[in-house]
Design a protein around this motif. Structure first.
Motif, PDB file in Angstrom:
ATOM      1  N   ASP A  54       0.808  -1.218   0.000  1.00  0.00           N
ATOM      2  CA  ASP A  54       0.000   0.000   0.000  1.00  0.00           C
ATOM      3  C   ASP A  54       0.844   1.271   0.000  1.00  0.00           C
ATOM      4  O   ASP A  54       0.471   2.271  -0.603  1.00  0.00           O
ATOM      5  N   GLU A  55       1.983   1.233   0.680  1.00  0.00           N
ATOM      6  CA  GLU A  55       2.827   2.424   0.790  1.00  0.00           C
ATOM      7  C   GLU A  55       3.721   2.659  -0.421  1.00  0.00           C
ATOM      8  O   GLU A  55       4.110   3.777  -0.705  1.00  0.00           O
ATOM      9  N   GLY A  56       4.107   1.583  -1.103  1.00  0.00           N
ATOM     10  CA  GLY A  56       5.028   1.753  -2.222  1.00  0.00           C
ATOM     11  C   GLY A  56       5.564   0.429  -2.722  1.00  0.00           C
ATOM     12  O   GLY A  56       4.875  -0.586  -2.710  1.00  0.00           O
ATOM     13  N   PHE A  57       6.833   0.444  -3.111  1.00  0.00           N
ATOM     14  CA  PHE A  57       7.471  -0.729  -3.687  1.00  0.00           C
ATOM     15  C   PHE A  57       8.726  -1.057  -2.891  1.00  0.00           C
ATOM     16  O   PHE A  57       9.474  -0.162  -2.501  1.00  0.00           O
ATOM     17  N   GLU A  58       8.958  -2.360  -2.683  1.00  0.00           N
ATOM     18  CA  GLU A  58      10.193  -2.820  -2.067  1.00  0.00           C
ATOM     19  C   GLU A  58      10.958  -3.572  -3.147  1.00  0.00           C
ATOM     20  O   GLU A  58      10.448  -4.519  -3.741  1.00  0.00           O
ATOM     21  N   VAL A  59      12.175  -3.127  -3.402  1.00  0.00           N
ATOM     22  CA  VAL A  59      13.001  -3.699  -4.453  1.00  0.00           C
ATOM     23  C   VAL A  59      14.230  -4.327  -3.813  1.00  0.00           C
ATOM     24  O   VAL A  59      14.950  -3.670  -3.059  1.00  0.00           O
ATOM     25  N   ASP A  60      14.454  -5.614  -4.087  1.00  0.00           N
ATOM     26  CA  ASP A  60      15.644  -6.320  -3.614  1.00  0.00           C
ATOM     27  C   ASP A  60      16.485  -6.684  -4.824  1.00  0.00           C
ATOM     28  O   ASP A  60      16.009  -7.358  -5.741  1.00  0.00           O
ATOM     29  N   ILE A  61      17.757  -6.251  -4.816  1.00  0.00           N
ATOM     30  CA  ILE A  61      18.667  -6.494  -5.933  1.00  0.00           C
ATOM     31  C   ILE A  61      19.864  -7.274  -5.421  1.00  0.00           C
ATOM     32  O   ILE A  61      20.543  -6.845  -4.487  1.00  0.00           O
ATOM     33  N   ASP A  62      20.121  -8.437  -6.022  1.00  0.00           N
ATOM     34  CA  ASP A  62      21.285  -9.244  -5.648  1.00  0.00           C
ATOM     35  C   ASP A  62      22.549  -8.642  -6.236  1.00  0.00           C
ATOM     36  O   ASP A  62      22.660  -8.482  -7.461  1.00  0.00           O
ATOM     37  N   LEU A  63      23.503  -8.324  -5.367  1.00  0.00           N
ATOM     38  CA  LEU A  63      24.807  -7.821  -5.792  1.00  0.00           C
ATOM     39  C   LEU A  63      25.895  -8.552  -5.005  1.00  0.00           C
ATOM     40  O   LEU A  63      26.606  -7.959  -4.196  1.00  0.00           O
ATOM     41  N   PRO A  64      26.039  -9.860  -5.221  1.00  0.00           N
ATOM     42  CA  PRO A  64      27.013 -10.625  -4.440  1.00  0.00           C
ATOM     43  C   PRO A  64      28.440 -10.210  -4.762  1.00  0.00           C
ATOM     44  O   PRO A  64      28.779  -9.937  -5.913  1.00  0.00           O
ATOM     45  N   GLY A  65      29.256 -10.140  -3.737  1.00  0.00           N
ATOM     46  CA  GLY A  65      30.665  -9.807  -3.927  1.00  0.00           C
ATOM     47  C   GLY A  65      30.961  -8.329  -3.948  1.00  0.00           C
ATOM     48  O   GLY A  65      32.124  -7.933  -3.953  1.00  0.00           O
ATOM     49  N   PHE A  66      29.951  -7.485  -3.955  1.00  0.00           N
ATOM     50  CA  PHE A  66      30.164  -6.044  -3.963  1.00  0.00           C
ATOM     51  C   PHE A  66      30.140  -5.499  -2.544  1.00  0.00           C
ATOM     52  O   PHE A  66      29.436  -6.022  -1.676  1.00  0.00           O
ATOM     53  N   LYS A  68      29.413  -2.015  -0.111  1.00  0.00           N
ATOM     54  CA  LYS A  68      28.489  -0.877  -0.150  1.00  0.00           C
ATOM     55  C   LYS A  68      29.114   0.314  -0.874  1.00  0.00           C
ATOM     56  O   LYS A  68      28.429   1.030  -1.610  1.00  0.00           O
ATOM     57  N   GLU A  69      30.410   0.491  -0.717  1.00  0.00           N
ATOM     58  CA  GLU A  69      31.107   1.622  -1.334  1.00  0.00           C
ATOM     59  C   GLU A  69      31.205   1.491  -2.858  1.00  0.00           C
ATOM     60  O   GLU A  69      31.497   2.459  -3.545  1.00  0.00           O
ATOM     61  N   GLU A  70      30.980   0.291  -3.383  1.00  0.00           N
ATOM     62  CA  GLU A  70      31.082   0.050  -4.823  1.00  0.00           C
ATOM     63  C   GLU A  70      29.738   0.208  -5.538  1.00  0.00           C
ATOM     64  O   GLU A  70      29.644  -0.016  -6.738  1.00  0.00           O
ATOM     65  N   ILE A 124      13.494   8.006  -1.410  1.00  0.00           N
ATOM     66  CA  ILE A 124      13.935   6.621  -1.597  1.00  0.00           C
ATOM     67  C   ILE A 124      14.895   6.240  -0.473  1.00  0.00           C
ATOM     68  O   ILE A 124      15.876   6.939  -0.221  1.00  0.00           O
ATOM     69  N   LYS A 125      14.601   5.130   0.194  1.00  0.00           N
ATOM     70  CA  LYS A 125      15.445   4.625   1.284  1.00  0.00           C
ATOM     71  C   LYS A 125      16.182   3.383   0.791  1.00  0.00           C
ATOM     72  O   LYS A 125      15.584   2.501   0.173  1.00  0.00           O
ATOM     73  N   ALA A 126      17.489   3.318   1.065  1.00  0.00           N
ATOM     74  CA  ALA A 126      18.308   2.204   0.590  1.00  0.00           C
ATOM     75  C   ALA A 126      19.125   1.618   1.731  1.00  0.00           C
ATOM     76  O   ALA A 126      19.593   2.348   2.608  1.00  0.00           O
ATOM     77  N   SER A 127      19.269   0.293   1.714  1.00  0.00           N
ATOM     78  CA  SER A 127      20.154  -0.393   2.653  1.00  0.00           C
ATOM     79  C   SER A 127      20.823  -1.550   1.913  1.00  0.00           C
ATOM     80  O   SER A 127      20.303  -2.063   0.928  1.00  0.00           O
ATOM     81  N   PHE A 128      21.999  -1.941   2.410  1.00  0.00           N
ATOM     82  CA  PHE A 128      22.761  -3.017   1.777  1.00  0.00           C
ATOM     83  C   PHE A 128      23.249  -3.958   2.862  1.00  0.00           C
ATOM     84  O   PHE A 128      23.955  -3.561   3.780  1.00  0.00           O
ATOM     85  N   LEU A 133      20.907  -5.404  -2.058  1.00  0.00           N
ATOM     86  CA  LEU A 133      20.534  -3.995  -1.966  1.00  0.00           C
ATOM     87  C   LEU A 133      19.021  -3.926  -1.844  1.00  0.00           C
ATOM     88  O   LEU A 133      18.297  -4.443  -2.690  1.00  0.00           O
ATOM     89  N   ASN A 134      18.538  -3.300  -0.770  1.00  0.00           N
ATOM     90  CA  ASN A 134      17.105  -3.169  -0.529  1.00  0.00           C
ATOM     91  C   ASN A 134      16.714  -1.705  -0.712  1.00  0.00           C
ATOM     92  O   ASN A 134      17.303  -0.819  -0.096  1.00  0.00           O
ATOM     93  N   LEU A 135      15.736  -1.469  -1.585  1.00  0.00           N
ATOM     94  CA  LEU A 135      15.242  -0.110  -1.837  1.00  0.00           C
ATOM     95  C   LEU A 135      13.773  -0.026  -1.451  1.00  0.00           C
ATOM     96  O   LEU A 135      12.986  -0.900  -1.797  1.00  0.00           O
ATOM     97  N   MET A 136      13.419   1.009  -0.728  1.00  0.00           N
ATOM     98  CA  MET A 136      12.025   1.294  -0.393  1.00  0.00           C
ATOM     99  C   MET A 136      11.637   2.533  -1.203  1.00  0.00           C
ATOM    100  O   MET A 136      12.155   3.629  -0.960  1.00  0.00           O
ATOM    101  N   ILE A 137      10.730   2.342  -2.154  1.00  0.00           N
ATOM    102  CA  ILE A 137      10.324   3.422  -3.054  1.00  0.00           C
ATOM    103  C   ILE A 137       8.849   3.699  -2.804  1.00  0.00           C
ATOM    104  O   ILE A 137       8.001   2.857  -3.092  1.00  0.00           O
ATOM    105  N   PRO A 138       8.528   4.867  -2.257  1.00  0.00           N
ATOM    106  CA  PRO A 138       7.127   5.152  -1.933  1.00  0.00           C
ATOM    107  C   PRO A 138       6.309   5.467  -3.186  1.00  0.00           C
ATOM    108  O   PRO A 138       6.849   5.877  -4.216  1.00  0.00           O
TER     109      PRO A 138
END
Length: 155
Positions: A54-66, A68-70, A124-128, A133-138
């Motif tokens: 209801d609030e927005g979209f949750e996006v999970d992106i696999d970035l193995p081996g990376f 956060k600084e990359e 947009i809120k992001a965490s790794f 990589l998890n993105l919260m997009i309202p």
């Protein structure tokens, strides 16, 4: 006029269905010896799951081996661009001796998502964590057009 139809192979066969049928047995693995940045299909590497609530979209992106600084996120004209760049430490080779085989590769990849022109970077809120990589997009509606106001004419 003759009708042309296209047959699509089911995804379980991958994109090399007919290549596998016509390969000579002794050459099966020659094309797999050099795999740049996690394989020959690096364009498919950013495996992504998108969940809507209801609030927005949750996006999970696999970035193995990376690290956060990359990883870099950029919002431009309604498009969110996720970029990841992997560089190997060149001094590591000298410290550990002669390099016999190198399968890890440095390189970069990116993916774009249309999120709408009404969002800002602060929305947009992001965490790794653990290579994901998890993105919260309202969901943000476009501002309503101002209501027309009429001026009464005296007379």
């Amino acid at each position: 006029m003759k009708e042309v139809s296209i047959m699509l192979a089911p995804s379980i066969f991958g994109d090399g269905l007919f290549d596998d049928w016509f390969k000579f047995p002794e050459f099966n693995d020659l094309d797999r010896t050099e795999k740049k940045l996690y394989g020959r299909h690096a364009d498919r590497l950013m495996k992504t799951d998108v969940h809507e609530n209801d609030e927005g979209f949750e996006v999970d992106i696999d970035l193995p081996g990376f690290a956060k600084e990359e990883i870099q996120l950029e919002l431009n004209d309604g498009y969110l661009t996720v970029s990841a760049t992997k560089e190997l430490d060149k001094d590591e080779k000298d410290k550990k001796g002669k390099l016999i085989r190198q399968e890890r590769y440095c390189g970069s990849m990116q993916r774009n998502f249309y999120v709408g022109e009404n969002l800002t970077e602060e929305d947009i809120k992001a965490s790794f964590k653990h290579g994901v990589l998890n993105l919260m997009i309202p969901k943000k509606e476009a501002p309503k057009a101002p209501e027309k106001k009429y001026i009464a004419i005296a007379g």
